[in-house]
Design a protein around this motif. Structure first.
Motif, mmCIF file in Angstrom:
data_model
loop_
_atom_site.group_PDB
_atom_site.id
_atom_site.type_symbol
_atom_site.label_atom_id
_atom_site.label_comp_id
_atom_site.label_asym_id
_atom_site.label_seq_id
_atom_site.Cartn_x
_atom_site.Cartn_y
_atom_site.Cartn_z
ATOM 1 N N LYS A 160 41.928 -76.733 32.367
ATOM 2 C CA LYS A 160 43.116 -76.975 31.706
ATOM 3 C C LYS A 160 43.023 -75.618 30.401
ATOM 4 C CE LYS A 160 44.897 -81.635 32.300
ATOM 5 N NZ LYS A 160 45.442 -82.623 31.690
ATOM 6 N N ASP A 161 41.647 -76.140 29.823
ATOM 7 C CA ASP A 161 41.474 -75.177 28.710
ATOM 8 C C ASP A 161 40.136 -74.638 28.893
ATOM 9 O OD1 ASP A 161 43.559 -75.826 27.174
ATOM 10 O OD2 ASP A 161 42.668 -77.936 26.694
ATOM 11 N N SER A 175 43.130 -71.680 23.863
ATOM 12 C CA SER A 175 43.957 -72.384 23.010
ATOM 13 C C SER A 175 45.090 -71.655 23.158
ATOM 14 C CB SER A 175 43.224 -72.469 21.635
ATOM 15 O OG SER A 175 43.963 -72.990 21.015
ATOM 16 N N LEU A 176 46.008 -72.409 23.771
ATOM 17 C CA LEU A 176 47.534 -71.748 24.009
ATOM 18 C C LEU A 176 48.445 -72.886 23.235
ATOM 19 C CD1 LEU A 176 47.580 -70.926 27.702
ATOM 20 C CD2 LEU A 176 46.593 -69.582 25.726
ATOM 21 N N SER A 177 48.150 -73.810 22.888
ATOM 22 C CA SER A 177 49.199 -74.540 22.252
ATOM 23 C C SER A 177 48.699 -74.877 20.982
ATOM 24 C CB SER A 177 49.424 -75.971 22.909
ATOM 25 O OG SER A 177 48.141 -76.595 23.161
ATOM 26 N N GLY A 178 49.602 -75.262 19.878
ATOM 27 C CA GLY A 178 49.389 -75.675 18.819
ATOM 28 C C GLY A 178 49.919 -74.445 17.604
ATOM 29 N N PRO A 199 47.991 -67.935 20.422
ATOM 30 C CA PRO A 199 47.158 -68.168 21.253
ATOM 31 C C PRO A 199 45.967 -67.295 21.240
ATOM 32 C CG PRO A 199 49.152 -67.286 22.162
ATOM 33 C CD PRO A 199 49.413 -67.764 20.733
ATOM 34 N N TYR A 242 49.563 -63.078 23.344
ATOM 35 C CA TYR A 242 50.917 -62.666 23.555
ATOM 36 C C TYR A 242 51.066 -61.202 23.765
ATOM 37 C CZ TYR A 242 53.109 -67.414 22.892
ATOM 38 O OH TYR A 242 53.394 -68.684 23.314
ATOM 39 N N LEU A 280 50.630 -67.860 30.133
ATOM 40 C CA LEU A 280 51.761 -67.787 28.755
ATOM 41 C C LEU A 280 53.176 -67.619 29.324
ATOM 42 C CD1 LEU A 280 49.737 -65.074 26.930
ATOM 43 C CD2 LEU A 280 49.861 -67.153 26.353
ATOM 44 N N LYS A 319 48.522 -77.393 34.285
ATOM 45 C CA LYS A 319 49.180 -77.790 33.032
ATOM 46 C C LYS A 319 49.529 -79.046 33.020
ATOM 47 C CE LYS A 319 51.458 -73.157 32.647
ATOM 48 N NZ LYS A 319 52.841 -72.314 32.560
#
Length: 298
Positions: A159-160, A182-185, A189, A207, A234, A298
């Motif tokens: 996942k991460d 780290s793609l979320s938050g 990213p 991005y 992404l 995911k």
């Protein structure tokens, strides 16, 4: 040097097999008086576990010499054996012993095994750590010209975080490679690539920098060119997408050789996506390379 067409096709076949783990090692060795690529593929899925050995036929790329060995736990009688091939009229023997082999997360054993490919009086390729056992059983000697590891290709899942090990073209010693993201938050990213616990690459705002390359230096001053392409992480809606990474020892000098802290950054302009997205360019690189498909669940 690898041939883009055959290697790329094989890679695509591996990536399509998302239900299992695949690890492929491509060696170059002298077989029947010619330098040939020997492709060793370890495959493990819920229904199958096997190793496939493919010896290149330079005259006909569609007709290789292949040997497959099943490693299913319930087939104990297959854990030690011998198979014969004929390569250009020459006899080639494949010996193996997996009776005491120890496995972990990889489809290939961690220790206590050997696979020996023998032709004439030489062991042209020897895999595993039980080397003395292999030489005793085959009654053959090491080759005058050692086999060379050209490429390592594998798929890992996570996942991460994604972990692998690679020689990075520096003999038999393997280096630990960890890729974190780290793609979320709330923040942009980010991605980190660490080699032996040291942050080699930190990519901010993926991005804009989802494709790129950098040259980093290991602690013994070997320059490594690192490519990455995480576009699908992404922008794809699929439940399982992969990022592509490639590690290739480079003859270019890095900006600094201070334990991976100095880097030659070359990812500021991504208008020419072909610069980083051409699999043919990657496969045409000379020397050892490690091609990694990091499947993000995911």
């Amino acid at each position: 040097m690898l041939k883009p067409t055959s290697t790329e096709k094989q890679t695509n076949d591996q990536v399509a097999n998302k239900d299992g783990q695949t690890l492929t090692l491509i060696y170059q060795a002298i077989v029947a008086d010619l330098f040939r690529n020997i492709t060793v593929t370890w495959n493990k899925s819920p229904s199958n576990h096997f190793i496939s050995i493919n010896v290149e036929n330079p005259i006909n790329e569609k007709s290789h010499y292949t040997c497959k060995i099943d490693l299913k736990a319930w087939q104990l009688w297959c854990r030690k054996g011998l198979k014969n091939l004929e390569v250009d009229g020459r006899k080639l023997d494949v010996y193996w012993d997996f009776r005491q082999a120890k496995f972990s997360s990889s489809p290939a054993p961690d220790s206590d095994y050997y696979v020996a490919i023998v032709t004439k009086e030489e062991v042209v390729l020897l895999l595993g750590d039980l080397k003395q056992d292999a030489y005793k059983r085959t009654k053959r000697k090491p080759p005058l010209v050692e086999a060379t590891l050209l490429c390592k290709q594998e798929s890992v899942y996570g996942k991460d975080m994604f972990c692998t090990r690679s020689t990075l073209g520096e003999g038999e010693e393997e280096h630990e490679i960890i890729i974190e993201n780290s793609l979320s938050g709330p923040g942009d990213p980010e991605m980190w690539i660490r080699i032996n616990g040291v942050t080699a690459i930190h990519v901010m705002n993926l991005y804009w920098t989802f494709r790129g390359n950098e040259i980093v230096s290991t602690k013994n001053n070997t320059s490594i060119k690192v490519f990455w392409d995480v576009h699908d992480w992404l922008f794809s809606n699929s439940s399982s997408t992969y990022g592509l990474f490639m590690f290739n020892p480079s003859k270019e000098e890095s900006a600094s050789t201070d334990n991976l802290d100095g880097r030659n950054l070359d990812n500021g302009n991504h208008e020419d996506e072909d610069k980083y997205n051409s699999s043919e360019e990657i496969q045409s690189l000379s020397g050892y390379c490690h091609l990694l498909y990091a499947w993000k669940i995911k």
